[in-house]
Design a protein around this motif. Structure first.
Motif, PDB file in Angstrom:
ATOM      1  N   GLU A 158     -37.216  33.430 -19.521  1.00  0.00           N
ATOM      2  CA  GLU A 158     -35.759  33.481 -19.629  1.00  0.00           C
ATOM      3  C   GLU A 158     -35.286  32.875 -20.943  1.00  0.00           C
ATOM      4  O   GLU A 158     -34.276  33.321 -21.515  1.00  0.00           O
ATOM      5  CB  GLU A 158     -35.147  32.735 -18.434  1.00  0.00           C
ATOM      6  N   GLU A 159     -36.019  31.898 -21.451  1.00  0.00           N
ATOM      7  CA  GLU A 159     -35.704  31.330 -22.762  1.00  0.00           C
ATOM      8  C   GLU A 159     -35.946  32.365 -23.857  1.00  0.00           C
ATOM      9  O   GLU A 159     -35.123  32.525 -24.773  1.00  0.00           O
ATOM     10  CB  GLU A 159     -36.554  30.075 -23.000  1.00  0.00           C
ATOM     11  N   ALA A 160     -37.060  33.085 -23.767  1.00  0.00           N
ATOM     12  CA  ALA A 160     -37.417  34.060 -24.800  1.00  0.00           C
ATOM     13  C   ALA A 160     -36.448  35.235 -24.831  1.00  0.00           C
ATOM     14  O   ALA A 160     -36.146  35.772 -25.906  1.00  0.00           O
ATOM     15  CB  ALA A 160     -38.839  34.555 -24.578  1.00  0.00           C
ATOM     16  N   THR A 161     -35.949  35.643 -23.682  1.00  0.00           N
ATOM     17  CA  THR A 161     -35.066  36.820 -23.614  1.00  0.00           C
ATOM     18  C   THR A 161     -33.587  36.467 -23.711  1.00  0.00           C
ATOM     19  O   THR A 161     -32.739  37.364 -23.747  1.00  0.00           O
ATOM     20  CB  THR A 161     -35.310  37.587 -22.309  1.00  0.00           C
ATOM     21  N   GLY A 162     -33.269  35.180 -23.747  1.00  0.00           N
ATOM     22  CA  GLY A 162     -31.866  34.787 -23.801  1.00  0.00           C
ATOM     23  C   GLY A 162     -31.110  35.170 -22.543  1.00  0.00           C
ATOM     24  O   GLY A 162     -29.977  35.659 -22.604  1.00  0.00           O
ATOM     25  N   ALA A 163     -31.725  34.910 -21.387  1.00  0.00           N
ATOM     26  CA  ALA A 163     -31.138  35.329 -20.107  1.00  0.00           C
ATOM     27  C   ALA A 163     -29.858  34.557 -19.811  1.00  0.00           C
ATOM     28  O   ALA A 163     -29.684  33.410 -20.228  1.00  0.00           O
ATOM     29  CB  ALA A 163     -32.153  35.111 -18.990  1.00  0.00           C
ATOM     30  N   LEU A 221     -26.575  23.806 -17.548  1.00  0.00           N
ATOM     31  CA  LEU A 221     -27.651  23.998 -18.517  1.00  0.00           C
ATOM     32  C   LEU A 221     -27.956  25.482 -18.625  1.00  0.00           C
ATOM     33  O   LEU A 221     -28.153  26.155 -17.614  1.00  0.00           O
ATOM     34  CB  LEU A 221     -28.915  23.251 -18.085  1.00  0.00           C
ATOM     35  N   ILE A 222     -28.003  25.981 -19.858  1.00  0.00           N
ATOM     36  CA  ILE A 222     -28.370  27.372 -20.097  1.00  0.00           C
ATOM     37  C   ILE A 222     -29.506  27.398 -21.119  1.00  0.00           C
ATOM     38  O   ILE A 222     -29.709  26.417 -21.845  1.00  0.00           O
ATOM     39  CB  ILE A 222     -27.165  28.208 -20.589  1.00  0.00           C
ATOM     40  N   PRO A 223     -30.269  28.492 -21.192  1.00  0.00           N
ATOM     41  CA  PRO A 223     -31.370  28.551 -22.168  1.00  0.00           C
ATOM     42  C   PRO A 223     -30.881  28.312 -23.595  1.00  0.00           C
ATOM     43  O   PRO A 223     -29.789  28.741 -23.982  1.00  0.00           O
ATOM     44  CB  PRO A 223     -31.918  29.960 -21.972  1.00  0.00           C
ATOM     45  N   TYR A 224     -31.715  27.641 -24.358  1.00  0.00           N
ATOM     46  CA  TYR A 224     -31.391  27.276 -25.735  1.00  0.00           C
ATOM     47  C   TYR A 224     -31.069  28.510 -26.578  1.00  0.00           C
ATOM     48  O   TYR A 224     -30.084  28.544 -27.325  1.00  0.00           O
ATOM     49  CB  TYR A 224     -32.587  26.518 -26.325  1.00  0.00           C
ATOM     50  N   THR A 225     -31.883  29.550 -26.466  1.00  0.00           N
ATOM     51  CA  THR A 225     -31.657  30.770 -27.248  1.00  0.00           C
ATOM     52  C   THR A 225     -30.379  31.483 -26.806  1.00  0.00           C
ATOM     53  O   THR A 225     -29.682  32.077 -27.638  1.00  0.00           O
ATOM     54  CB  THR A 225     -32.851  31.729 -27.116  1.00  0.00           C
ATOM     55  N   THR A 226     -30.067  31.418 -25.525  1.00  0.00           N
ATOM     56  CA  THR A 226     -28.827  32.032 -25.032  1.00  0.00           C
ATOM     57  C   THR A 226     -27.627  31.356 -25.666  1.00  0.00           C
ATOM     58  O   THR A 226     -26.673  32.023 -26.101  1.00  0.00           O
ATOM     59  CB  THR A 226     -28.751  31.924 -23.505  1.00  0.00           C
ATOM     60  N   PHE A 227     -27.654  30.039 -25.725  1.00  0.00           N
ATOM     61  CA  PHE A 227     -26.554  29.294 -26.337  1.00  0.00           C
ATOM     62  C   PHE A 227     -26.425  29.677 -27.810  1.00  0.00           C
ATOM     63  O   PHE A 227     -25.300  29.887 -28.314  1.00  0.00           O
ATOM     64  CB  PHE A 227     -26.797  27.796 -26.196  1.00  0.00           C
ATOM     65  N   GLN A 228     -27.545  29.769 -28.515  1.00  0.00           N
ATOM     66  CA  GLN A 228     -27.510  30.149 -29.929  1.00  0.00           C
ATOM     67  C   GLN A 228     -26.908  31.531 -30.122  1.00  0.00           C
ATOM     68  O   GLN A 228     -26.159  31.775 -31.085  1.00  0.00           O
ATOM     69  CB  GLN A 228     -28.913  30.110 -30.519  1.00  0.00           C
ATOM     70  N   ASN A 229     -27.230  32.446 -29.219  1.00  0.00           N
ATOM     71  CA  ASN A 229     -26.709  33.814 -29.340  1.00  0.00           C
ATOM     72  C   ASN A 229     -25.207  33.892 -29.096  1.00  0.00           C
ATOM     73  O   ASN A 229     -24.534  34.776 -29.635  1.00  0.00           O
ATOM     74  CB  ASN A 229     -27.428  34.737 -28.349  1.00  0.00           C
ATOM     75  N   LEU A 230     -24.682  32.970 -28.289  1.00  0.00           N
ATOM     76  CA  LEU A 230     -23.278  33.053 -27.885  1.00  0.00           C
ATOM     77  C   LEU A 230     -22.381  32.069 -28.633  1.00  0.00           C
ATOM     78  O   LEU A 230     -21.163  32.126 -28.499  1.00  0.00           O
ATOM     79  CB  LEU A 230     -23.148  32.780 -26.381  1.00  0.00           C
TER      80      LEU A 230
END
Length: 265
Positions: A158-163, A221-230
């Motif tokens: 889920e971290e890798a896909t930005g879930a 808490l949300i995935p790190y990559t998801t936060f970066q994308n948004l």
């Protein structure tokens, strides 16, 4: 006859032996206790209270030390924590580049957990409530000793896909859904709908311990990559570096300080 008499040499005094001295002291002490019973009782009482006070103070000190150690270890063990400062004319923040530099250059780190943060407002039963959104890697939960109440934390996939999944605090779950079992529910995070997959709590729930914790209170808490994308945020709210051993903490601390000092001059 002079039987039974001890003749002293001229110029010498009779010196009682150790046994005689002990008997005299005991007799003097007993006589003193008999004649001054009230004073003797008060003296013994004072000594007993004084001894008990010393024992109590030592016990309180040991308990207090264990309590403080427990609070610190509840936040996480073997941690070096870095964060920016907003004070002064030249505020400094820990950047995403700093995180990667520390990852490459500082040895003896077993886990690195940068935290991105944003605040948003939720409407709960017609009332606005503030909630903190944290973008964290999956390792953050173990680094911070968070305890799972229900469901699960997000993982590497889920971290890798930005879930669009989240784990929420127990306080937030109770406020929004009236229950700690909120897995499968959805909430609005950063203007998008996220699925709740887990509910957590702090390992140490004392107000003194969690009052300064970014994950305390109403938090998601949300995935790190998801936060970066948004989000357009490019600085880190807090960075946790976990050393591989307690004895390695000073080395990791020096390494993190060195990297940050070289990049922020």
């Amino acid at each position: 006859r002079n039987a039974g008499l001890v003749r002293l040499a001229p110029g010498r005094a009779l010196t009682p032996g150790p046994l005689t001295t002990t008997r005299l002291l005991l007799r003097f002490a007993v006589d003193g206790l008999r004649t001054q019973r009230g004073r003797s009782a008060l003296t013994m009482l004072g000594m007993a209270i004084g001894t008990a006070s010393v024992v109590a103070v030592l016990s309180i000190g040991l308990v207090g030390r264990d309590y403080v150690v427990g609070l610190i270890e509840g936040i996480g063990i073997n941690l070096v924590i870095a964060y920016g400062k907003d004070e002064g004319t030249n505020p400094e923040q820990v950047t995403l580049g700093d995180v990667e530099a520390i990852r490459r250059q500082v040895p003896r780190i077993t886990a690195l957990a940068p935290v991105l943060a944003a605040n948003q407002t939720l409407t709960v039963r017609g009332k606005p409530r503030s909630m903190r959104v944290l973008g964290t890697p999956p390792v953050y939960a173990s680094v911070r000793n968070l305890v799972l109440v229900s469901g699960r934390f997000y993982g590497a996939q889920e971290e890798a896909t930005g879930a669009k999944v989240c784990a929420i605090s127990r306080e937030l779950a109770r406020e929004l859904f009236g229950s700690e079992d909120a897995a499968g529910e959805t909430i609005r995070v950063l203007d998008l709908r996220f699925q709740v997959i887990g509910v957590y709590r702090e390992a140490v729930e004392s107000a003194a311990a969690v009052g300064q914790s970014e994950a305390a209170g109403f938090a998601a808490l949300i995935p790190y990559t998801t936060f970066q994308n948004l989000s357009e945020s490019r600085w880190v709210y807090t960075l946790y570096a976990q050393a591989d051993d307690r004895r390695s903490v000073p080395e990791v601390l020096a390494g993190v300080r060195g990297v940050l000092a070289s990049r922020h001059r």
